[in-house]
Enzyme design. Structure first.
Site, mmCIF file in Angstrom:
data_model
loop_
_atom_site.group_PDB
_atom_site.id
_atom_site.type_symbol
_atom_site.label_atom_id
_atom_site.label_comp_id
_atom_site.label_asym_id
_atom_site.label_seq_id
_atom_site.Cartn_x
_atom_site.Cartn_y
_atom_site.Cartn_z
ATOM 1 N N ALA A 49 0.849 -0.841 -0.182
ATOM 2 C CA ALA A 49 -0.066 0.411 -0.142
ATOM 3 C C ALA A 49 0.995 1.122 -0.406
ATOM 4 O O ALA A 49 1.801 1.199 0.508
ATOM 5 C CB ALA A 49 -1.423 -0.028 0.696
ATOM 6 N N VAL A 75 5.050 -1.074 2.285
ATOM 7 C CA VAL A 75 4.800 0.345 2.384
ATOM 8 C C VAL A 75 5.131 0.868 1.149
ATOM 9 O O VAL A 75 6.668 0.624 0.495
ATOM 10 C CB VAL A 75 5.141 1.887 3.839
ATOM 11 C CG1 VAL A 75 4.676 2.845 3.372
ATOM 12 C CG2 VAL A 75 4.061 1.015 5.023
ATOM 13 N N LYS A 76 4.916 0.980 0.003
ATOM 14 C CA LYS A 76 5.251 1.569 -0.484
ATOM 15 C C LYS A 76 5.774 3.044 -1.148
ATOM 16 O O LYS A 76 4.423 4.214 0.030
ATOM 17 C CB LYS A 76 4.601 1.499 -2.243
ATOM 18 C CG LYS A 76 4.317 0.174 -2.708
ATOM 19 C CD LYS A 76 3.104 -0.480 -3.456
ATOM 20 C CE LYS A 76 3.123 0.400 -4.888
ATOM 21 N NZ LYS A 76 2.363 0.163 -5.768
ATOM 22 N N LEU A 77 6.822 3.658 -1.314
ATOM 23 C CA LEU A 77 6.878 5.133 -1.092
ATOM 24 C C LEU A 77 7.512 5.922 -2.648
ATOM 25 O O LEU A 77 7.711 4.860 -3.595
ATOM 26 C CB LEU A 77 7.905 5.629 -0.331
ATOM 27 C CG LEU A 77 7.755 5.114 1.116
ATOM 28 C CD1 LEU A 77 8.272 4.183 1.282
ATOM 29 C CD2 LEU A 77 7.131 6.660 2.195
#
Length: 209
Positions: A49, A75-77
């Site tokens: 996400a 966690v995607k960034l």
């Protein structure tokens, strides 16, 4: 998701604000918590996400909120200065991260340097821009192998099963696929014809009983 995840072929689910907008899912912690729960219920082992925010601190704070949903969340960034800074801080908190929106090997080097678990190059978009996407992905794979990095190259913007075949020949084994490509994995005209012959033989044997 309900059609694809129970097949057992797919390990998890990735999402981003564009996908959420298209599917009418708000980009909020509560909405993503519900989405993650649904994905896990259907058999996903990991859900990626994407955090949101205009600064490294906002990305970090929202990343922590996403990570608190469960251990299955990565966690995607975005692979920007702010995204890299937030990812570094999240990694220090033992939060698994993916640097996404990558279009050049040097960006993968930056992701590797800060300790990302995944880097997500956009194959199709690189090709659309006139770059050699396949060569860029190959360079990233060689970089991670040569540096003995545990970071995985998660190839995104895959347009067809032919792309998968080319990528696999290079040693890529981690992909995020649109539903149409996922569905294409289950069909081949010759396989369908063979199955039809099997079924016909079974019917003939039943008729002979």
């Amino acid at each position: 998701l309900a059609e694809l995840l129970p097949s057992g072929v797919f390990y998890g689910v990735t999402t981003n604000p564009l996908i959420l907008e298209r599917d009418g899912v708000p980009c909020t912690s509560k909405a993503l918590q519900r989405l993650v729960a649904r994905c896990l219920e259907l058999g996903a082992e990991e859900v990626q996400a994407q955090a949101w925010g205009g600064t490294a601190q906002e990305l970090f704070n929202n990343g922590l909120r996403l990570a608190s949903i469960g251990d299955e969340v990565t966690v995607k960034l975005p692979c920007t200065r702010a995204g890299l800074e937030a990812a570094s801080d999240l990694s220090a908190e033992s939060v698994p991260t993916t640097l996404t929106g990558v279009h050049a090997p040097y960006q993968a080097m930056a992701a590797m340097a800060m300790g990302a678990d995944y880097v997500a190059p956009y194959l199709g978009r690189m090709n659309d821009a006139g770059r050699d996407g396949l060569a860029a992905v190959e360079t990233m794979l060689r970089m991670t192998a040569g540096c003995e990095s545990a970071m995985r190259v998660l190839v995104a913007s895959v347009r067809g099963v032919e792309d998968l075949e080319r990528l696999a020949r290079l040693g890529a084994n981690t992909f995020t696929l649109p539903p149409a490509v996922c569905a294409a994995l289950f069909h081949d005209d010759l396989t369908a014809a063979a199955v039809g012959e099997f079924d016909a033989a079974l019917q003939r044997m039943k008729a002979a009983e």
